[in-house]
Scaffold this active site. Sequence first.
Site, mmCIF file in Angstrom:
data_model
loop_
_atom_site.group_PDB
_atom_site.id
_atom_site.type_symbol
_atom_site.label_atom_id
_atom_site.label_comp_id
_atom_site.label_asym_id
_atom_site.label_seq_id
_atom_site.Cartn_x
_atom_site.Cartn_y
_atom_site.Cartn_z
ATOM 1 N N GLU A 145 0.830 -1.208 0.000
ATOM 2 C CA GLU A 145 0.000 0.000 0.000
ATOM 3 C C GLU A 145 0.867 1.262 0.000
ATOM 4 O O GLU A 145 1.397 1.641 -1.020
ATOM 5 C CB GLU A 145 -1.022 -0.056 1.144
ATOM 6 C CG GLU A 145 -2.017 -1.212 0.896
ATOM 7 C CD GLU A 145 -3.131 -1.322 1.919
ATOM 8 O OE1 GLU A 145 -2.943 -0.921 3.088
ATOM 9 O OE2 GLU A 145 -4.211 -1.829 1.556
HETATM 10 C C1 HEC Z 1 -3.729 1.202 -1.697
HETATM 11 C C2 HEC Z 1 -5.086 1.416 -1.234
HETATM 12 C C3 HEC Z 1 -5.294 1.859 0.184
HETATM 13 C C4 HEC Z 1 -4.735 2.942 0.839
HETATM 14 C C5 HEC Z 1 -3.702 3.908 0.322
HETATM 15 C C6 HEC Z 1 -5.363 2.991 2.131
HETATM 16 N N1 HEC Z 1 -6.272 1.980 2.262
HETATM 17 FE FE1 HEC Z 1 -7.570 1.692 3.779
HETATM 18 N N2 HEC Z 1 -8.040 -0.104 3.061
HETATM 19 C C7 HEC Z 1 -7.643 -0.614 1.842
HETATM 20 C C8 HEC Z 1 -8.003 -2.012 1.760
HETATM 21 C C9 HEC Z 1 -7.743 -2.941 0.576
HETATM 22 C C10 HEC Z 1 -8.628 -2.342 2.979
HETATM 23 C C11 HEC Z 1 -9.151 -3.709 3.414
HETATM 24 C C12 HEC Z 1 -7.931 -4.550 3.791
HETATM 25 C C13 HEC Z 1 -8.244 -5.765 4.614
HETATM 26 O O1 HEC Z 1 -9.351 -5.906 5.084
HETATM 27 O O2 HEC Z 1 -7.343 -6.582 4.811
HETATM 28 C C14 HEC Z 1 -8.662 -1.091 3.770
HETATM 29 C C15 HEC Z 1 -9.291 -0.964 5.012
HETATM 30 C C16 HEC Z 1 -9.467 0.269 5.637
HETATM 31 C C17 HEC Z 1 -10.355 0.515 6.748
HETATM 32 C C18 HEC Z 1 -11.278 -0.497 7.405
HETATM 33 C C19 HEC Z 1 -12.711 -0.262 7.056
HETATM 34 C C20 HEC Z 1 -13.602 -1.378 7.472
HETATM 35 O O3 HEC Z 1 -14.817 -1.263 7.298
HETATM 36 O O4 HEC Z 1 -13.137 -2.400 7.980
HETATM 37 C C21 HEC Z 1 -10.215 1.838 7.096
HETATM 38 C C22 HEC Z 1 -10.941 2.575 8.202
HETATM 39 C C23 HEC Z 1 -9.221 2.403 6.210
HETATM 40 N N3 HEC Z 1 -8.807 1.426 5.326
HETATM 41 C C24 HEC Z 1 -8.723 3.683 6.300
HETATM 42 C C25 HEC Z 1 -7.558 4.096 5.633
HETATM 43 C C26 HEC Z 1 -6.769 5.260 5.986
HETATM 44 C C27 HEC Z 1 -7.072 6.221 7.105
HETATM 45 C C28 HEC Z 1 -5.714 5.314 5.099
HETATM 46 C C29 HEC Z 1 -4.567 6.287 5.072
HETATM 47 C C30 HEC Z 1 -3.706 6.302 6.236
HETATM 48 C C31 HEC Z 1 -5.885 4.182 4.186
HETATM 49 N N4 HEC Z 1 -6.990 3.462 4.569
HETATM 50 C C32 HEC Z 1 -5.084 3.935 3.104
HETATM 51 C C33 HEC Z 1 -6.985 0.101 0.866
HETATM 52 C C34 HEC Z 1 -6.238 1.251 1.105
#
Ligand code: HEC
Length: 349
Positions: A145
């Site tokens: 990521e």
């Molecule tokens: C490259 C894409 C990407 C980036 C950049 C990213 N995320 Fe995510 N995010 C995801 C993915 C894919 C998941 C699910 C992963 C898993 O469940 O293993 C996730 C899960 C989450 C969740 C959980 C939501 C839930 O309903 O469970 C949150 C909150 C979240 N991200 C916030 C953030 C925040 C704040 C940042 C920056 C610091 C960020 N993400 C950066 C792709 C990204």
Amino acid sequence: MLALLMLAALLSCNQPGKKEHEQNAAVPVEAEDSTLITARNIFKSLPAVAENKENAITEPKVKLGKLLYYDTRLSKAGNISCNSCHNLNTAGVDNKAVSPGDAGKPGTRNSPTVFNAALHNMQFWDGRAKDVEEQAGMPILNPVEMAIPHKGFLVDRLSGVKLYQDMFKEAFPGEDKPITYGNLQKAIGAFERTLLTPSRFDKYMNGDKNAITAEEKAGMNVFISSGCIACHNGVGIGGGSLQRFGVVTDYRTLTRSKTEDEGLKKVSSKKEDKDKFKVAGLRNVAGTYPYFHDGSIASLDSAVIIMGKAQLNKNLSTEEVKQIVSFLDALSGDVNADAKTFPPQLEKK
Ligand code: HEC
Ligand code: HEC
């Protein structure tokens, strides 16, 4: 003996009546509106913000959190921010099956929405983070990521930026060295706690009986009577527990998933946790396509049909699917306009 029997009969007559259910209600409803009473026993309307006792939501913290959320300096090569995968202008998602990281390489899971996520009991598809504060620290260090090599690397990078020196100081007053990785997590978490999306469904729950249409209400009744509410309930219409995806049938035969993902089992190493995933919160689901942990299903109709089969052994009729989908539409809302506005401080000069 007779006296005992009479006492038992008396006690059994003394069941709690309808009044009891009404006590939780925001606005009292007439006893005859049983649909609303039922709905209030299963779901909950949104609070104004999602509180965390250990991370008070203050204005400077939310402002800082918003800046960090949109800042590509949180990724190693500077190509992506949180908003790249969780775009606040498109229901808090990127509408891709899986998202490309800082180096362009795709991840393995679908990006869930950040809208209302702070209200869930756990974060990620396998629930491996407890809240949005803990979660916020993880994508930054994930090599696929945002690929920041270690916490100190990012703290050093941000410490060299005057704007962050000022904003961390204001958000964490009285701290000697306010720019820490933990404070960054708190600020992003505080911002996320404001990303709630009041919907027409919430208006209905709060007593405006005409806020949802007859078709949507019919859909809610099918959603309730079919048993969807065994898992999708509470304030998030989901987000409360981890459950097997494929209670009746292996989900792979229905989704034709290309990636092999056993959910919670990968985290716990327990056989009984195979294919357990977080129950998706269904608020804004109309806009968060494609569906499921791997983004394998493009349309909401198909996702609903698969849920009926995989979780409840039910073949929902075309009419029932249509009604459920219209109910789900009533769960859509939006975050405040300020959250969606790109921070001017980050504009490239
Ligand atoms: C490259 C894409 C990407 C980036 C950049 C990213 N995320 Fe995510 N995010 C995801 C993915 C894919 C998941 C699910 C992963 C898993 O469940 O293993 C996730 C899960 C989450 C969740 C959980 C939501 C839930 O309903 O469970 C949150 C909150 C979240 N991200 C916030 C953030 C925040 C704040 C940042 C920056 C610091 C960020 N993400 C950066 C792709 C990204
Ligand atoms: C036994 C628990 C359970 C029941 C019952 C259940 N669901 Fe689900 N639902 C889940 C889980 C777990 C997921 C996440 C699956 C995944 O992607 O791994 C999910 C995901 C979904 C999704 C996809 C959301 C997204 O963002 O990807 C929709 C839509 C949905 N459910 C609707 C329904 C409907 C409609 C019913 C009733 C017909 C229903 N569910 C019954 C547990 C359940």
